[in-house]
Design an enzyme around this catalytic site. Structure first.
Site, PDB file in Angstrom:
ATOM      1  N   LYS A 107       1.119 -20.187  19.918  1.00 53.33           N
ATOM      2  CA  LYS A 107       1.665 -21.121  20.912  1.00 53.33           C
ATOM      3  C   LYS A 107       2.514 -20.406  21.948  1.00 53.33           C
ATOM      4  O   LYS A 107       3.128 -21.036  22.792  1.00 53.33           O
ATOM      5  CB  LYS A 107       2.535 -22.169  20.204  1.00 53.33           C
ATOM      6  CG  LYS A 107       1.816 -22.989  19.158  1.00 53.33           C
ATOM      7  CD  LYS A 107       2.802 -23.975  18.544  1.00 53.33           C
ATOM      8  CE  LYS A 107       2.201 -24.673  17.343  1.00 53.33           C
ATOM      9  NZ  LYS A 107       3.229 -25.382  16.569  1.00 53.33           N
ATOM     10  N   ARG A 110      -5.899  -3.984   2.456  1.00 54.24           N
ATOM     11  CA  ARG A 110      -5.067  -3.342   1.418  1.00 54.24           C
ATOM     12  C   ARG A 110      -3.582  -3.383   1.730  1.00 54.24           C
ATOM     13  O   ARG A 110      -2.780  -3.530   0.815  1.00 54.24           O
ATOM     14  CB  ARG A 110      -5.584  -1.949   1.074  1.00 54.24           C
ATOM     15  CG  ARG A 110      -5.268  -0.841   1.928  1.00 54.24           C
ATOM     16  CD  ARG A 110      -6.441   0.094   2.040  1.00 54.24           C
ATOM     17  NE  ARG A 110      -7.359  -0.466   3.005  1.00 54.24           N
ATOM     18  CZ  ARG A 110      -8.619  -0.766   2.732  1.00 54.24           C
ATOM     19  NH1 ARG A 110      -9.127  -0.547   1.563  1.00 54.24           N
ATOM     20  NH2 ARG A 110      -9.369  -1.278   3.680  1.00 54.24           N
ATOM     21  N   THR A 111      -3.198  -3.271   2.972  1.00 54.48           N
ATOM     22  CA  THR A 111      -1.751  -3.241   3.236  1.00 54.48           C
ATOM     23  C   THR A 111      -1.137  -4.591   2.877  1.00 54.48           C
ATOM     24  O   THR A 111      -0.136  -4.676   2.170  1.00 54.48           O
ATOM     25  CB  THR A 111      -1.472  -2.886   4.712  1.00 54.48           C
ATOM     26  OG1 THR A 111      -2.124  -1.656   5.000  1.00 54.48           O
ATOM     27  CG2 THR A 111       0.015  -2.730   4.958  1.00 54.48           C
ATOM     28  N   HIS A 133       2.843   3.535  11.091  1.00 55.31           N
ATOM     29  CA  HIS A 133       2.459   2.802   9.884  1.00 55.31           C
ATOM     30  C   HIS A 133       3.153   3.467   8.691  1.00 55.31           C
ATOM     31  O   HIS A 133       2.517   4.128   7.874  1.00 55.31           O
ATOM     32  CB  HIS A 133       0.935   2.848   9.749  1.00 55.31           C
ATOM     33  CG  HIS A 133       0.360   1.928   8.731  1.00 55.31           C
ATOM     34  ND1 HIS A 133       1.133   1.214   7.825  1.00 55.31           N
ATOM     35  CD2 HIS A 133      -0.938   1.607   8.457  1.00 55.31           C
ATOM     36  CE1 HIS A 133       0.325   0.506   7.050  1.00 55.31           C
ATOM     37  NE2 HIS A 133      -0.921   0.719   7.417  1.00 55.31           N
ATOM     38  N   ARG A 186       2.857  -6.848  10.424  1.00 53.06           N
ATOM     39  CA  ARG A 186       1.827  -6.078  11.136  1.00 53.06           C
ATOM     40  C   ARG A 186       1.500  -6.814  12.421  1.00 53.06           C
ATOM     41  O   ARG A 186       1.333  -8.044  12.427  1.00 53.06           O
ATOM     42  CB  ARG A 186       0.570  -5.932  10.299  1.00 53.06           C
ATOM     43  CG  ARG A 186      -0.575  -5.374  11.116  1.00 53.06           C
ATOM     44  CD  ARG A 186      -1.740  -4.999  10.276  1.00 53.06           C
ATOM     45  NE  ARG A 186      -1.460  -3.819   9.490  1.00 53.06           N
ATOM     46  CZ  ARG A 186      -2.397  -3.108   8.862  1.00 53.06           C
ATOM     47  NH1 ARG A 186      -3.650  -3.478   8.914  1.00 53.06           N
ATOM     48  NH2 ARG A 186      -2.087  -2.034   8.174  1.00 53.06           N
TER      49      ARG A 186
HETATM   50  C1  NCD Z   1      -5.015   1.878   8.328  1.00 50.24           C
HETATM   51  C2  NCD Z   1      -4.358   1.024   9.389  1.00 50.24           C
HETATM   52  O1  NCD Z   1      -4.314  -0.190   9.283  1.00 50.24           O
HETATM   53  O2  NCD Z   1      -3.888   1.636  10.354  1.00 50.24           O
HETATM   54  N1  NCD Z   1      -5.363   1.160   7.181  1.00 50.24           N
HETATM   55  C3  NCD Z   1      -4.451   0.879   6.238  1.00 50.24           C
HETATM   56  O3  NCD Z   1      -3.370   0.434   6.497  1.00 50.24           O
HETATM   57  N2  NCD Z   1      -4.764   1.187   4.996  1.00 50.24           N
HETATM   58  C4  NCD Z   1      -6.109   2.696   8.847  1.00 50.24           C
HETATM   59  C5  NCD Z   1      -7.202   2.027   9.605  1.00 50.24           C
HETATM   60  O4  NCD Z   1      -7.225   0.817   9.816  1.00 50.24           O
HETATM   61  O5  NCD Z   1      -8.092   2.768  10.007  1.00 50.24           O
END
Ligand code: NCD
Length: 344
Positions: free
Chosen positions: A80, A51-52, A129, A101
């Site tokens: 690499k 989702r992110t 996050h 990320r």
């Molecule tokens: C979270 C994350 O990636 O930290 N998910 C997200 O971004 N919606 C929570 C998780 O992975 O548990």
């Protein structure tokens, strides 16, 4: 340029403005459909995400912009051995804004310091996050109508749950907000997160009647060094329709998702279960944030901390693997040293 590594990089006034813009976007999407025309988002995901990543990319598409994307460390030069600093410098030549990320804590800080375009942390290991927090904040605002005078239960993996850490940073700035931290002893909040307004417990049942918001999280399997410990702890909590009877009538249930089995599917029908709405709120807040950062003329400062004869104790910190990165620390009012990258 302006970047967002943690939610506290935004003032409470800016958070409110983002919520107002996100609500306007949801009501009048056509007003924004060309707002980022000819702008490119580099979506750099070196760790799994559904989702992110998709909500960042959908957000940019709905603003009329384009997306360049790397999904998985294996498909980029990181495989690499390229450093985070070099990756950030290179991507700055191709895009107008970065969402990143990475499994290493502090990676987004290092990337932002070296990028010449705005950067948004989409999750750095178990650390922060902030854009999940913007989704959480809009959900709290829409359901409770306020950010102050709330008791917020945080349940599950509070040690590695970066969404919990960012949400706490955001909420502790409002008046009379208290946290009930519900976790097994092994997964308590890291010491750098502890403040006076936190009650810690292992019992979800005991905490439930007090709460205005319950923020459930999954146990973060991928962050355990010892998989046997994960197996022991993975079923620590499960919110069921039965347990929902212990909550206040206006206690809302949030979850950053993905869910494993810490919330029974039967809870989904309860109108106070707002975790799917939260994902839509996340897209609207990411749209508002991209717009803001692309139009912001101020500068973030990443020249902080001092070098010294110390080494970060966190084996998941970016400074453990990037050879050229100086070890840098901030000294707090008690004289303790905190790593500028990962906060440990
Ligand atoms: C979270 C994350 O990636 O930290 N998910 C997200 O971004 N919606 C929570 C998780 O992975 O548990």
């Amino acid at each position: 340029m302006r970047s967002v590594i943690d939610i506290t990089d935004l003032t409470t006034k800016e958070v409110q403005e983002l919520c107002d813009t996100a609500i306007d976007i949801s009501k009048n999407p056509e007003k924004y459909q060309n707002a980022c025309k000819h702008k490119k988002l580099a979506s750099l995901f070196f760790e799994p995400s559904t989702r992110t990543r998709l909500s960042f990319e959908a957000a940019m598409h709905e603003l009329g912009g384009d997306v360049l994307s790397v999904a998985g460390a294996d498909s980029s030069s990181t495989a690499k051995g390229e450093s985070m600093a070099d990756t950030a410098k290179v991507v700055s030549n191709y895009a107008d804004i970065i969402a990143i990320r990475h499994p290493r804590e502090g990676a987004a800080f290092v990337a932002a310091k070296n990028a010449s375009i705005p950067l948004i942390n989409a999750g750095d290991g178990g650390h922060c996050h902030p854009t999940q927090t913007t989704a959480d904040l809009l959900t709290i605002y829409k359901t409770k109508g306020r950010f102050d005078n709330l008791i917020i239960g945080l349940c599950g993996d509070l040690l590695y749950g970066r969404t919990v850490h960012s949400l706490m940073h955001a909420m502790e700035r409002y008046d009379n907000v208290k946290f009930v931290a519900i976790s097994p002893d092994e997964l308590k909040l890291p010491s750098y997160m502890k403040t006076d307004n936190i009650e810690e417990t292992t019992s979800l049942e005991e905490a439930l009647p007090k709460l205005d918001i319950l923020y459930m999280t999954r146990i973060q399997r991928e962050r355990f060094d010892d998989q046997n410990q994960y197996e022991r702890l993975k079923n620590s909590y499960r919110l069921t329709p039965e347990l929902m009877k212990l909550t206040k009538p206006d206690c809302y249930i949030l979850h950053p998702l993905p869910r494993v089995d810490e919330i029974a599917v039967g809870v989904d029908n309860d109108p106070r279960a707002v975790y799917f709405e939260q994902t839509l709120n996340g897209k609207h807040m990411r749209m508002a944030l991209i717009l803001k950062l692309l139009n912001d003329t101020s500068n973030s400062n990443y020249d902080i901390g001092e070098e010294g004869d110390f080494k970060c104790i966190n084996n998941k910190c970016i400074s453990q693997v990037e050879q050229e990165l100086p070890q840098k620390f901030i000294t707090d009012s008690c004289g303790s040293k905190r790593c500028v990258y990962c906060d440990n």
